[in-house]
Enzyme design. Structure first.
Site, PDB file in Angstrom:
ATOM      1  N   HIS A 101      42.453  66.089  75.855  1.00  0.00           N
ATOM      2  CA  HIS A 101      41.393  66.224  74.408  1.00  0.00           C
ATOM      3  C   HIS A 101      42.768  66.021  73.477  1.00  0.00           C
ATOM      4  O   HIS A 101      42.710  64.705  72.584  1.00  0.00           O
ATOM      5  CB  HIS A 101      40.781  66.466  74.521  1.00  0.00           C
ATOM      6  N   ASP A 124      31.380  68.086  72.550  1.00  0.00           N
ATOM      7  CA  ASP A 124      32.614  69.067  73.388  1.00  0.00           C
ATOM      8  C   ASP A 124      31.667  70.280  72.800  1.00  0.00           C
ATOM      9  O   ASP A 124      31.083  71.247  72.097  1.00  0.00           O
ATOM     10  CB  ASP A 124      33.647  68.933  71.997  1.00  0.00           C
ATOM     11  N   HIS A 126      33.862  73.063  72.600  1.00  0.00           N
ATOM     12  CA  HIS A 126      35.500  73.332  71.631  1.00  0.00           C
ATOM     13  C   HIS A 126      35.281  72.658  69.944  1.00  0.00           C
ATOM     14  O   HIS A 126      35.085  71.199  70.228  1.00  0.00           O
ATOM     15  CB  HIS A 126      36.434  73.357  72.640  1.00  0.00           C
ATOM     16  N   ASP A 128      38.486  71.897  67.914  1.00  0.00           N
ATOM     17  CA  ASP A 128      39.454  71.812  68.461  1.00  0.00           C
ATOM     18  C   ASP A 128      40.308  71.075  67.481  1.00  0.00           C
ATOM     19  O   ASP A 128      40.870  69.820  66.759  1.00  0.00           O
ATOM     20  CB  ASP A 128      39.574  70.230  69.175  1.00  0.00           C
ATOM     21  N   HIS A 141      45.840  69.806  73.162  1.00  0.00           N
ATOM     22  CA  HIS A 141      44.376  69.410  73.336  1.00  0.00           C
ATOM     23  C   HIS A 141      43.206  70.009  72.730  1.00  0.00           C
ATOM     24  O   HIS A 141      42.501  69.847  72.090  1.00  0.00           O
ATOM     25  CB  HIS A 141      43.768  69.061  74.462  1.00  0.00           C
ATOM     26  N   ASP A 228      34.534  64.747  75.597  1.00  0.00           N
ATOM     27  CA  ASP A 228      34.843  65.959  76.632  1.00  0.00           C
ATOM     28  C   ASP A 228      34.129  66.197  76.950  1.00  0.00           C
ATOM     29  O   ASP A 228      32.593  67.011  77.236  1.00  0.00           O
ATOM     30  CB  ASP A 228      35.604  66.779  75.417  1.00  0.00           C
ATOM     31  N   ASP A 230      33.712  68.929  79.315  1.00  0.00           N
ATOM     32  CA  ASP A 230      33.332  70.404  79.721  1.00  0.00           C
ATOM     33  C   ASP A 230      32.623  70.607  77.580  1.00  0.00           C
ATOM     34  O   ASP A 230      31.709  71.803  78.146  1.00  0.00           O
ATOM     35  CB  ASP A 230      34.684  71.274  78.777  1.00  0.00           C
ATOM     36  N   GLU A 273      39.306  64.645  79.843  1.00  0.00           N
ATOM     37  CA  GLU A 273      39.607  66.217  80.475  1.00  0.00           C
ATOM     38  C   GLU A 273      39.035  65.882  81.464  1.00  0.00           C
ATOM     39  O   GLU A 273      39.095  66.914  82.673  1.00  0.00           O
ATOM     40  CB  GLU A 273      38.866  67.196  79.514  1.00  0.00           C
TER      41      GLU A 273
END
Ligand SMILES: NC(=[NH2+])NCCC[C@H](N)C(=O)O
Ligand SMILES: [Mn+2]
Ligand SMILES: [Mn+2]
Length: 301
Positions: A101, A124, A126, A128, A141, A228, A230, A273
């Site tokens: 990412h 995402d 996360h 980030d 990332h 992303d 994830d 990712e």
């Protein structure tokens, strides 16, 4: 989607984190049939190939402070920003395949200068939103959204010669379920709009996307989707380096993409990712391609 021409740009970058394999993401996504899929939707596809990323074996892995591989990440993203710029100047829709990412730094550097008020959907697990100071890992990332807000090392925040790239009020994070302490503080300080898994469970993806679309429509002149893999539940997208259980389902993700297609708001996108080494028979790349189908208007009937 307004533009009928798509420029595909692969970014085989894995310097933003520590697990090898995510550099093969662009190949895996192509292998999963993305070009045919989008051509069937009557788009004209120009696959520009991959950005040249130095091989880690050859690299003096110049890190600085808590920023792993800073120099290599900055180099790759500088090249990416230039390619994106060219794609937009040629009046095509930039569609980017990661890579980790950290490549969002380059994508946004290339995209944002074409808009006065670029919106960003950050799909995402996360945020980030780390800086070298707040990052628990030193992995870049985990920092691209902060960098794009102008927070971080100037080698990253000044890529393409300007910064910040985006304003906090133009960002919507969807799917968050793993935030570091510094990220939580930043989200509150800057008033960034976040739909965590709690909100998705509680009000449903339909409402989340309706709100996101009307919020961004009011204030932006273009919207970048940074997805992303994830963000999805690891059950549906196992081939990622930092999986977090309890994520967005395959169905909810399709719905989100379909609603974005219907609203016609997205002006650039990246899917990041995907790590084929950690994947199950290219499942995650295939999911990415299926989601791109929906994003570009695929319908069953
Ligand atoms: N793009 C990603 N998968 N980011 C994961 C970041 C994880 C963690 N927050 C970190 O900073 O290291
Ligand atoms: Mn993530
Ligand atoms: Mn991410």
């Amino acid at each position: 989607m307004k533009k009928k021409q798509i420029s595909i740009i692969g970014v085989p970058m894995d310097f933003g984190q520590m697990r090898r394999g995510v550099d093969m993401g662009p190949s895996a996504i192509r292998y999963a049939g993305v070009v045919d899929r989008l051509e069937n939707l009557h788009y004209e596809i120009d696959d520009l190939g991959d950005i040249e990323i130095s091989r880690p074996e050859k690299l003096d892995k110049l890190s600085e402070g808590n920023l792993r591989n800073l120099k290599a990440v900055a180099e790759g993203n500088t090249k990416l920003a230039k390619k994106i710029d060219e794609a937009i100047n040629a009046d095509t829709f930039p569609l980017v395949f990661g890579g980790d990412h950290s490549i969002a730094i380059g994508t946004l550097a290339g995209v944002a200068k074409h808009y006065n008020n670029l919106g960003v959907i950050w799909y995402d697990a996360h945020g980030d939103l780390n800086t070298a100071e707040s990052s628990p890992s030193g992995n870049i990332h985990g920092m691209p959204l902060a960098v794009s807000l102008g927070l971080g090392h100037p080698t990253l925040t000044e890529i393409a010669g300007y910064g910040p790239k985006v304003k906090p009020e133009n960002i919507v994070i969807i799917g968050a379920r793993s935030l570091d302490e510094g990220e939580k503080i930043l989200i509150k300080e800057l008033g960034i709009k976040v739909y965590t898994m709690h909100e998705i469970d509680r009000i449903g993806m339909t409402k989340v996307m309706e709100e996101t679309i009307s919020y961004l429509k009011d204030r932006t002149d273009g919207v970048h989707l940074s997805l992303d893999l994830d963000g999805l539940d690891p059950h549906d997208a196992p081939g990622v380096g930092t999986p977090v259980i309890g994520g967005i389902s395959y169905r909810e993700s399709h719905l989100a993409m379909e609603m974005l297609a219907e609203a016609g708001v997205i002006t650039s996108a990246e899917f990041v990712e995907v790590n084929p080494i950690l994947d199950e028979r290219n499942k995650t790349a295939s999911v990415a391609v299926a989601l791109m189908g929906s994003l570009f208007g695929e319908k069953l009937l």
